[in-house]
Design an enzyme around this catalytic site. Sequence first.
Site, PDB file in Angstrom:
ATOM      1  N   ASP A 116      -7.132  -1.486  -4.078  1.00  0.00           N
ATOM      2  CA  ASP A 116      -8.136  -1.084  -3.088  1.00  0.00           C
ATOM      3  C   ASP A 116      -9.081  -0.031  -3.666  1.00  0.00           C
ATOM      4  O   ASP A 116     -10.291  -0.051  -3.392  1.00  0.00           O
ATOM      5  CB  ASP A 116      -7.468  -0.520  -1.833  1.00  0.00           C
ATOM      6  CG  ASP A 116      -6.637  -1.542  -1.077  1.00  0.00           C
ATOM      7  OD1 ASP A 116      -6.921  -2.753  -1.198  1.00  0.00           O
ATOM      8  OD2 ASP A 116      -5.701  -1.127  -0.367  1.00  0.00           O
TER       9      ASP A 116
ATOM     10  N   ASP B 237       0.862  -1.186   0.000  1.00  0.00           N
ATOM     11  CA  ASP B 237       0.000   0.000   0.000  1.00  0.00           C
ATOM     12  C   ASP B 237       0.894   1.230   0.000  1.00  0.00           C
ATOM     13  O   ASP B 237       1.961   1.222   0.616  1.00  0.00           O
ATOM     14  CB  ASP B 237      -0.892   0.029   1.244  1.00  0.00           C
ATOM     15  CG  ASP B 237      -2.019  -0.978   1.198  1.00  0.00           C
ATOM     16  OD1 ASP B 237      -2.345  -1.469   0.097  1.00  0.00           O
ATOM     17  OD2 ASP B 237      -2.591  -1.262   2.261  1.00  0.00           O
TER      18      ASP B 237
END
Length: 169
Positions: free
Chosen positions: A134, A116
Amino acid sequence: MFIRGVALALAVFLIDRASKWWFLDIFRLPEKGVVEILPVFNVVMVWNRGVSFGLFSAESDTGRWALVALTSAIVLALLFWLKSVPSRLAMVAIGLVIGGALGNIYDRVVFGAVADFFQFHWGDWSFAIFNVADAFISTGAALLVWDAFFRQGTTGRKKHDTENGTKQK
């Protein structure tokens, strides 16, 4: 629509892989730490061992593989749903979710965690750290909700009562 949904999922997967490859191998984000882009937006390297947005962290190998199995089962269920989607919007939404999920499954299998790097924040308060997968998953989920509530003509009620020819409200 099934083939288009699968093609979209593959495109989303490839976009996610390309973004992670660029941030990890070309930009070398792990070596840079936090890079401020805007006063409210940074790129930062975080290895997420949980699900989207760091929820339900799975630190052990058992947890990691349980998340891989759970996410894979969800992808299979979505593929079955994709075969009978009621609208193009639902097809797009499911394709986005499947592609994003496959991107995160890949990370979890290969790296043991999901890469991330996008961080929106206000001062010291961070909203979340997430990746391209995401973002696609969240967009797809929002589109599924939209489609469920606002799809025209297929709300489960027929526009005309077939028995007496009267309109239903």
